[in-house]
Design a protein around this motif. Sequence first.
Motif, PDB file in Angstrom:
ATOM      1  N   UNK B   1      10.753   2.821  16.661  1.00 40.49           N
ATOM      2  CA  UNK B   1      11.938   2.230  15.643  1.00 40.49           C
ATOM      3  C   UNK B   1      11.329   2.760  14.114  1.00 40.49           C
ATOM      4  N   UNK B   2      12.336   3.136  13.486  1.00 38.92           N
ATOM      5  CA  UNK B   2      12.060   3.857  12.187  1.00 38.92           C
ATOM      6  C   UNK B   2      12.811   3.172  11.086  1.00 38.92           C
ATOM      7  N   UNK B   3      12.233   3.124   9.668  1.00 36.86           N
ATOM      8  CA  UNK B   3      12.700   2.568   8.604  1.00 36.86           C
ATOM      9  C   UNK B   3      13.282   3.465   7.744  1.00 36.86           C
ATOM     10  N   UNK B   4      14.215   3.179   7.046  1.00 40.63           N
ATOM     11  CA  UNK B   4      15.109   4.350   6.040  1.00 40.63           C
ATOM     12  C   UNK B   4      14.065   4.211   4.854  1.00 40.63           C
ATOM     13  N   UNK B   5      13.879   5.178   4.244  1.00 36.13           N
ATOM     14  CA  UNK B   5      12.965   5.351   3.067  1.00 36.13           C
ATOM     15  C   UNK B   5      13.856   5.842   1.851  1.00 36.13           C
ATOM     16  N   UNK B   6      13.615   5.164   0.896  1.00 35.76           N
ATOM     17  CA  UNK B   6      14.260   5.640  -0.330  1.00 35.76           C
ATOM     18  C   UNK B   6      13.728   6.513  -1.114  1.00 35.76           C
ATOM     19  N   UNK B   7      12.178   6.436  -0.968  1.00 39.26           N
ATOM     20  CA  UNK B   7      11.508   7.302  -1.602  1.00 39.26           C
ATOM     21  C   UNK B   7       9.925   7.725  -0.920  1.00 39.26           C
ATOM     22  N   UNK B   8       9.240   8.558  -1.191  1.00 41.57           N
ATOM     23  CA  UNK B   8       8.166   8.882  -0.101  1.00 41.57           C
ATOM     24  C   UNK B   8       7.262   7.701  -0.345  1.00 41.57           C
ATOM     25  N   UNK B   9       7.072   6.930  -1.388  1.00 41.97           N
ATOM     26  CA  UNK B   9       6.059   5.904  -1.552  1.00 41.97           C
ATOM     27  C   UNK B   9       6.531   4.512  -1.535  1.00 41.97           C
ATOM     28  N   UNK B  10       7.577   4.251  -1.072  1.00 46.01           N
ATOM     29  CA  UNK B  10       8.365   3.128  -0.863  1.00 46.01           C
ATOM     30  C   UNK B  10       7.391   2.250   0.079  1.00 46.01           C
ATOM     31  N   UNK B  11       6.893   0.995  -0.453  1.00 44.52           N
ATOM     32  CA  UNK B  11       6.109   0.077   0.099  1.00 44.52           C
ATOM     33  C   UNK B  11       6.838  -0.692   1.346  1.00 44.52           C
ATOM     34  N   UNK B  12       6.800  -0.565   2.537  1.00 45.72           N
ATOM     35  CA  UNK B  12       7.373  -1.405   3.592  1.00 45.72           C
ATOM     36  C   UNK B  12       6.574  -2.610   4.192  1.00 45.72           C
TER      37      UNK B  12
END
Lengths: 171, 115
Positions: B1-12
Amino acid sequence: MTGVDEASWVELYRALEKPLYNVVYRWLWDRMESQDVVQEAFLRCWRARDRIRAEGFKAFVFRTALNLASNRRRRKRLWRLVSFDSLPEAPHDVGGGPSVLSLRIQRAVDELPERLKRVLMLCELAGMSYGEVAAVTGVKEGTVGSRRNRALALLRERLQPQEVMADADRS
Amino acid sequence: MQTDLESPFELLEPPPGGVERMRARLSTPEPVRTGFGLAGAGVAALAVLVALLAVVSNERNSRDADNAILAAPELDRLLGRQAQPVPLTVERDGHAVQTEQLPSSDPRVRIYRVL
């Protein structure tokens, strides 16, 4: 950390789960697997708690998690190679795959050399100081700084050309 | 299961329930490392077997050597045995040649003629 009880250990986990998870996720790109690795790192530290000093715990748990994630990633890639799996690197959600931007970010991060990636992710995602990153990676603080800058430059370079091209297409 | 990232350093945010799972895993008894234990026992058993085979083999070699020494004709007189005639072999230019025993007046002396 002799004498630390389970309740205190869970509190430590609660405090460090998010930064650890975010770092590990950049190796595995899978939510549940990343959380599993974070927990495995904590379990290993729990079993070795008598040999860990409190001041070195954070570095120890991050190093353990990074090594676990790196090994797991290597194993997955090897398995994919052996099984001639043609599926994309990252698993997709049932409701649709990751966005193009997300895949580009993933590819750019994946292509970073391991030693640069470790430094960059620890600085940017775990909010660690150069001194803390040096304790995790075992390099000098000056080296941490130069590796971070080099990693940022590489990441920018790999993400930029397509953005420029996309801008050019729009104009 | 993967999460979409808006930036390389987005905190999930980690998946929910992590703390509870961690608590449960801490309470679970540490698994016994049977894999390593079995492998270690296997290696130890193999080592014992090899050692036993080496001892038996050495003993057999030693016994064979002892028997060969005892059977040597040079020991006949020393051990009080009646000397058994040893078949004579003669070589000329690396090739075996035939011999013929001639009569001897002394029983301790044997005379041969090369044919």
